[in-house]
Enzyme design. Structure first.
Site, PDB file in Angstrom:
ATOM      1  N   ARG A 233      44.466  32.905  36.417  1.00 22.56           N
ATOM      2  CA  ARG A 233      43.817  32.397  35.221  1.00 22.56           C
ATOM      3  C   ARG A 233      42.329  32.713  35.318  1.00 22.56           C
ATOM      4  NH1 ARG A 233      47.990  32.348  33.027  1.00 22.56           N
ATOM      5  NH2 ARG A 233      49.030  30.647  31.907  1.00 22.56           N
ATOM      6  N   GLU A 262      39.194  34.429  26.264  1.00 23.51           N
ATOM      7  CA  GLU A 262      40.084  35.522  25.855  1.00 23.51           C
ATOM      8  C   GLU A 262      40.271  35.496  24.344  1.00 23.51           C
ATOM      9  OE1 GLU A 262      43.705  35.358  28.113  1.00 23.51           O
ATOM     10  OE2 GLU A 262      42.674  35.555  30.030  1.00 23.51           O
ATOM     11  N   HIS A 281      45.240  40.488  29.634  1.00 22.92           N
ATOM     12  CA  HIS A 281      46.227  39.449  29.979  1.00 22.92           C
ATOM     13  C   HIS A 281      47.653  39.976  29.772  1.00 22.92           C
ATOM     14  CE1 HIS A 281      46.675  34.804  30.283  1.00 22.92           C
ATOM     15  NE2 HIS A 281      47.718  35.410  30.841  1.00 22.92           N
TER      16      HIS A 281
END
Length: 328
Positions: A233, A262, A281
């Site tokens: 993360r 993000e 991601h």
């Protein structure tokens, strides 16, 4: 313990982002599905629902609408992700609602992604691509992967899968978990492991203990040759500290799949750094991954309706699945 016995028919609310779970309706016979893509739609759908599937695991809508009035019938929340930080907020954690995740779907893909990043750094792939675009022939020597020391923080299934692949190419892998176990170092041993680490791989869940674990102080313990790979993360890293370390040559590079914010803002200095590999991601997202997520949820839904034990029940105190399969 089973969530309940004989939940038939169930009412399942699915929080999505416009991209709904493929084939879910045809595989949940006897289950009423309610679709929601916004916080307002979720608030309208939750009353009377006993199951919530957070297909859009990047959304904060569940946290935004959670209340005893809306979730009084809810028995089980499942997130289509390995991490649970978006749904592990205090009100849900304090409730009797069971929380499960999608552990197991992403292990091998994420391990392959990490292996690819290690090989890309060792073989100077980014520089080769840049020179190719310039039509420039420039002979260079590259590094071997074999013999490098890799410290992997996160000793759950993803961490073990990473260790398995990296071991196969001759690296020395050290797993770090919450506490010491067979072949696993305790988290408080990490500072002593950093000085001879060539690659530091972050694959840990985001918890109070791991948030901001890589900061200026821990970076200072790494050798200048070290590279950081983050597939866990974004908030595991104090991003400003990492940027400064990369700018100053304090460490050799970073492969980042997750970030504090993000999408990564267009003005982030990380974009322009030649020693940084950026991906959006996607380390666990391989062809067919959504079908695998649906398969896992459907299996758990069948278990739920039969009153059987659910897979991947999250320990609410620890913030991850703590049953068989290794620590997180």
């Amino acid at each position: 313990m089973p969530v309940s016995a004989g939940q038939d028919p169930s009412v399942v609310t699915v929080l999505h982002d416009g991209d709904t779970p493929p084939g879910l309706e045809s595989r949940t016979d006897g289950t009423r599905l309610r679709l929601a893509s916004t916080a307002d739609e979720l608030a309208a759908a939750l009353p009377g629902s006993d199951v919530l599937l957070t297909w859009d695991f990047t959304s904060d809508a569940v946290r935004q609408v959670w209340s005893a009035e809306l979730t009084g019938d809810l028995r089980w929340v499942h997130t289509a992700s390995a991490g649970v930080d978006r749904v592990a907020f205090p009100e849900l954690l304090a409730s009797p609602v069971t929380l499960t995740n999608s552990r197991g779907v992403f292990d091998r893909p994420m391990a392959e992604f990490v292996l690819g990043a290690v090989v890309a750094f060792a073989k100077d792939t980014a520089r080769s691509l840049a020179l190719q675009r310039e039509h420039t022939w420039q002979h260079r020597e590259t590094e071997t992967v074999a013999g490098k020391v890799v410290t992997v923080v996160g000793s759950g299934p993803i961490g073990h899968a990473i260790a398995h692949l990296l071991d196969a190419v001759g690296t020395t892998v050290r797993l770090v978990g919450r506490r010491a176990a067979d072949g696993v170092h305790a988290f408080d041993e990490l500072p002593g492991l950093l000085p001879d680490t060539d690659y530091l791989v972050l694959a840990a869940p985001l918890t109070d203990a791991t948030r901001g674990m890589l900061h200026a102080g821990t970076i200072a313990r790494l050798p200048e040759r070290a590279r950081v790979v983050n597939v866990g993360r974004g908030p595991l890293i104090v991003q400003d500290d990492l940027v400064e370390a990369l700018r100053g040559g304090r460490i050799a590079g970073a492969a980042l799949d997750v970030f504090e914010v993000e999408p990564l803002p267009a003005d982030s200095p990380l974009w322009a750094m030649e020693n940084v590999l950026i991906s959006p991601h996607m380390s666990g997202d391989v062809v067919g991954w959504k079908d695998m997520l649906v398969e896992l949820f459907v299996d758990n839904l069948t278990r739920y309706r039969d009153g059987r034990e659910l897979r991947n029940v999250v320990d609410k105190e620890r913030g991850y699945v703590s049953s068989s399969g290794g620590q997180a």
